[in-house]
Write an enzyme that holds these catalytic residues in place. Structure first.
Site, short mmCIF file in Angstrom:
data_model
loop_
_atom_site.label_atom_id
_atom_site.label_comp_id
_atom_site.label_asym_id
_atom_site.label_seq_id
_atom_site.Cartn_x
_atom_site.Cartn_y
_atom_site.Cartn_z
N HIS A 130 39.36 47.68 40.82
CA HIS A 130 39.80 46.31 41.11
C HIS A 130 40.67 45.80 39.97
O HIS A 130 40.60 46.29 38.85
CB HIS A 130 38.60 45.36 41.34
CG HIS A 130 38.00 44.84 40.08
ND1 HIS A 130 38.46 43.70 39.47
CD2 HIS A 130 36.98 45.29 39.32
CE1 HIS A 130 37.73 43.48 38.38
NE2 HIS A 130 36.85 44.43 38.27
N CYS A 131 41.51 44.82 40.32
CA CYS A 131 42.34 44.17 39.32
C CYS A 131 42.15 42.67 39.49
O CYS A 131 41.06 42.21 39.81
CB CYS A 131 43.80 44.60 39.47
SG CYS A 131 44.48 44.25 41.10
N GLN A 132 43.20 41.88 39.31
CA GLN A 132 43.08 40.44 39.47
C GLN A 132 43.19 40.05 40.95
O GLN A 132 42.42 39.24 41.43
CB GLN A 132 44.15 39.73 38.64
CG GLN A 132 43.98 38.22 38.55
CD GLN A 132 42.76 37.78 37.75
OE1 GLN A 132 42.23 38.51 36.93
NE2 GLN A 132 42.29 36.57 38.02
#
Length: 119
Positions: free
Chosen positions: A81-83
């Site tokens: 996951h990222c932002q």
């Protein structure tokens, strides 16, 4: 040959996995500055631009650098996951190319996680 379609995971699915799965390997691919503002509990920080090198490391090197056991290629619950989803998708694609068969992307990212109070 890995497919170019990344497999996605929803907020609800990730929250359920965090609660019950011993096998979850959650990778936060955001920048250090982003992680310093908050992260999903239990995630391992591996910036997106280092994912390929990290997951190509020997298991001993990976453990020495990240403090956790490197997931196996057939790890059942490997989630990136990222932002907001884009870098997570790139990392998931990279992991699939390296042979990780169950790699998935949490599309909502930390933004959705924090908005929904997924502490």
């Amino acid at each position: 040959m890995a497919s170019s379609d990344t497999k996605d995971i929803s907020y609800e699915d990730l929250k359920a996995l965090l609660g019950k799965s011993e096998n979850l390997f959650l990778v936060d691919v955001r920048s250090k500055e982003e992680v310093d503002k908050g992260q999903i509990q239990g995630s391992v920080h591996i910036p997106v631009d280092t994912v390929e090198a990290a997951f190509a490391m020997a298991p001993e090197q990976f453990k020495a650098k990240y403090g956790v056991t490197k997931p196996l290629l057939e790890a059942p619950e490997l989630v990136f996951h990222c932002q907001m989803g884009k870098r997570g998708a790139a990392a998931t694609t990279k992991a699939c190319e390296l042979g990780y068969v169950n790699a998935r992307n949490y599309t909502g990212g930390y933004k959705e996680w924090s908005e929904k109070g997924g502490k």
